[in-house]
Design a protein around this motif. Structure first.
Motif, PDB file in Angstrom:
ATOM      1  N   ARG A  59       0.675  -1.143  -0.496  1.00 38.03           N
ATOM      2  CA  ARG A  59       0.165   0.132  -0.116  1.00 38.03           C
ATOM      3  C   ARG A  59       0.112   1.366   0.077  1.00 38.03           C
ATOM      4  O   ARG A  59       1.910   1.335   0.690  1.00 38.03           O
ATOM      5  CB  ARG A  59      -0.725  -0.125   1.545  1.00 38.03           C
ATOM      6  N   VAL A  60       0.272   2.353  -0.604  1.00 37.91           N
ATOM      7  CA  VAL A  60       1.928   3.299  -1.280  1.00 37.91           C
ATOM      8  C   VAL A  60       1.099   4.296   0.122  1.00 37.91           C
ATOM      9  O   VAL A  60      -0.504   4.321   0.521  1.00 37.91           O
ATOM     10  CB  VAL A  60       1.146   3.677  -2.308  1.00 37.91           C
ATOM     11  N   GLY A  61       1.434   4.939   0.676  1.00 40.55           N
ATOM     12  CA  GLY A  61       1.387   5.785   1.819  1.00 40.55           C
ATOM     13  C   GLY A  61       2.030   5.308   2.380  1.00 40.55           C
ATOM     14  O   GLY A  61       2.651   4.849   3.207  1.00 40.55           O
ATOM     15  N   GLU A  62       2.527   6.799   3.608  1.00 37.71           N
ATOM     16  CA  GLU A  62       3.395   6.119   5.290  1.00 37.71           C
ATOM     17  C   GLU A  62       2.558   6.150   5.697  1.00 37.71           C
ATOM     18  O   GLU A  62       1.121   6.511   6.498  1.00 37.71           O
ATOM     19  CB  GLU A  62       3.764   8.235   5.395  1.00 37.71           C
ATOM     20  N   GLY A  63       1.659   4.560   5.971  1.00 36.03           N
ATOM     21  CA  GLY A  63       1.377   3.771   6.623  1.00 36.03           C
ATOM     22  C   GLY A  63       2.094   2.651   8.300  1.00 36.03           C
ATOM     23  O   GLY A  63       3.334   3.538   8.176  1.00 36.03           O
ATOM     24  N   PRO A  64       2.036   2.467   8.710  1.00 31.69           N
ATOM     25  CA  PRO A  64       1.947   2.201  10.229  1.00 31.69           C
ATOM     26  C   PRO A  64       3.982   1.593   9.432  1.00 31.69           C
ATOM     27  O   PRO A  64       4.652   1.812  10.634  1.00 31.69           O
ATOM     28  CB  PRO A  64       1.417   1.392  10.653  1.00 31.69           C
ATOM     29  N   ASN A  65       3.773   0.464   9.085  1.00 28.54           N
ATOM     30  CA  ASN A  65       4.429  -0.574   8.398  1.00 28.54           C
ATOM     31  C   ASN A  65       6.190   0.648   7.907  1.00 28.54           C
ATOM     32  O   ASN A  65       7.126   1.258   7.725  1.00 28.54           O
ATOM     33  CB  ASN A  65       5.332  -1.204   7.610  1.00 28.54           C
ATOM     34  N   CYS A  66       5.325   1.617   6.737  1.00 28.70           N
ATOM     35  CA  CYS A  66       5.852   2.723   6.528  1.00 28.70           C
ATOM     36  C   CYS A  66       7.295   3.420   7.688  1.00 28.70           C
ATOM     37  O   CYS A  66       8.083   3.460   7.801  1.00 28.70           O
ATOM     38  CB  CYS A  66       5.472   3.564   5.714  1.00 28.70           C
TER      39      CYS A  66
END
Length: 487
Positions: A261-268
């Motif tokens: 998934r693109v974007g600043e997610g929790p993993n990012c």
């Protein structure tokens, strides 16, 4: 046997001269003695110990003994040449003072050969052999002594070249040993950095200062810089890997460990946080700055080590050259011992040279033994028979003179003994006479005393004897003594 210059006039027991055999009594059919030869051959015959007066009875022997004297002279000349070569080798050059020992040696060998030849005259083969064989052994020994310097002279060129090569090899070996046992600290890896553990005790050179301290510091700094460089590389690689994972997670890349998934997610955010925490706990930038400082310090130390090594190597080379020059100064002129050693090594390496050397030695030994050999193989000559006659005659004369002198001395001793015995008898007779005279005087005195006593007794008897109160007779003329008996 004596030469003409050493001849003494023979005398009999009375001291009168004994003339030589008269004309017609010589050897060879009654021929008279020939005149003494005044020519130069006479001096050669003197070297052979010949009596010219005795040889004049057999003049045909002159040529033989002249040649024998020439052989004796030749051996002395060869001995002088041998001594000259030996002394030149010992002293390192020719000098005028060498002539004195050379002359003494030549005269000694000349006199020795003259003795060997002249003392073996005679006709008795057994006696000649018993005299000549020991003298031959002496000649062989002196032949060895004389031959060896001549052998060294003959092979002098090869011997000297071998010695020069051996000396050069010694210098090269010493230089290599000193270089290996005193290495330059911090030298390149293709050269030995440390001296050998064995065989360097006598080759170690002491230096006032060495670049070893700076070299050790440089080595330690290089090790630390290499470790830091490896640490920076590992940290940079790991940080790059964490940043790459965060980038891919934030970009929405799919794959194992990514959400896609693109974007600043929790993993990012988590991956970026891990990268930031790693960067904070591993100051790669400061390590790089520190590595740069260490590299600069290494460069400075490398310059110091280079300069120190160059100075050390220069000092070391000077010390090595001093040691080599010291050994070179000990070489000096090629001596006799070095020549013998070099000849021995050359002989061991070349069988042909071994045979040649011994042939030359034997040749010179035979030359030195020639006077004795010539006398040995010459046999008994007419001169030898005359020598025997003279010797036997001298022995007979001496024996008879000795016996005459012995008889004369014994007779004189007998006379002296008889005189001593006569004197002893006369002395004993005189002593006996004196003793008898003394005994007679004593007896006469005793007789007078007895006569007087008898007269006194008779006179007393005439005057009358008076008996005493004790019954004994008293004699007045005896001072009233009572010497009588009862009534």
């Amino acid at each position: 046997m004596t030469s003409s210059g050493d001849q003494e006039t023979r005398r009999d027991s009375a001291g009168s001269p004994i003339p030589e055999p008269a004309a017609g009594g010589g050897v060879g059919g009654g021929a008279a003695p020939a005149p003494v030869d005044p020519g130069p051959g006479r001096w050669l015959r003197v070297l052979a110990g010949v009596d010219e007066q005795l040889l004049s009875y057999v003049p045909t022997e002159r040529a033989r003994y002249t040649a024998l004297g020439g052989v004796v002279l030749g051996t002395a000349v060869i001995a002088a040449f041998s001594m000259w070569n030996a002394l030149v080798a010992v002293t390192g050059g020719a000098h005028v003072l060498i002539l004195l020992p050379v002359l003494v040696w030549a005269l000694f060998v000349l006199n020795l050969d003259r003795w060997l030849v002249s003392s073996s005259a005679g006709t008795q083969w057994r006696r000649r052999a018993s005299v000549l064989l020991p003298r031959l052994l002496v000649a062989i020994f002196f032949g060895f002594v004389i031959a060896e310097p001549l052998v060294l002279r003959i092979f002098g060129t090869a011997i000297e070249q071998h010695i020069r090569d051996d000396r050069a090899e010694q210098l090269r070996t010493l230089t290599a040993k000193l270089t290996a046992c005193n290495p330059v600290p911090g030298q390149p890896a293709d050269q030995p950095a440390e001296r050998p553990a064995e065989g360097c005790l006598e080759y170690v050179i002491s230096f006032p200062a060495t670049p070893a301290g700076v070299t050790d510091q440089l080595t330690a700094l290089r090790t630390a810089a290499a470790d830091l460089d490896r640490q920076i590389a590992a940290d940079s690689a790991e940080l790059e890997e964490l940043n790459e994972k965060a980038r891919r997670e934030c970009a929405g890349d799919s794959g194992p460990g990514f959400t896609g998934r693109v974007g600043e997610g929790p993993n990012c955010r988590r991956l970026r946080g891990e990268a930031d925490r790693f960067a904070a706990s591993h100051p790669i930038a400061q390590d790089k700055v520190r590595l740069t400082g260490m590299q600069q310090r290494i460069a400075l130390l490398e310059g110091e080590v280079r300069q120190g090594n160059e100075s050390f190597e220069q000092v070391r080379d000077e010390r090595i050259e001093e040691r080599v020059a010291q050994m070179r100064s000990h070489h000096g002129a090629i001596g006799m011992l070095e020549r013998f050693q070099a000849l021995h090594e050359l002989i061991n390496a070349n069988p042909v040279l071994f045979v040649t050397t011994w042939l030359i030695r034997i040749f010179f030994i035979l030359i030195d033994c020639l006077p004795v050999l010539v006398k040995l193989f010459n046999g008994a000559t007419a001169y030898d028979r005359l020598v025997d006659e003279r010797v036997n005659s001298a022995i007979r004369i001496y024996s008879r003179a000795t016996r005459g002198a012995e008889v004369s001395i014994l007779e004189e001793l007998n006379v002296r003994q008889y005189e001593a015995e006569s004197a002893a008898r006369q002395e004993r007779d005189r002593i006996d006479l004196n003793a008898r005279i003394h005994a007679a005087d004593i007896q006469a005195g005793l007789d007078r005393a007895v006569d007087k006593l008898a007269n006194d007794l008779r006179r007393g008897a005439r005057e009358g004897n008076r008996p005493g109160a004790d019954g004994r007779t008293t004699y007045p003329h005896l001072n009233g003594s009572r010497v009588g008996s009862d009534g």
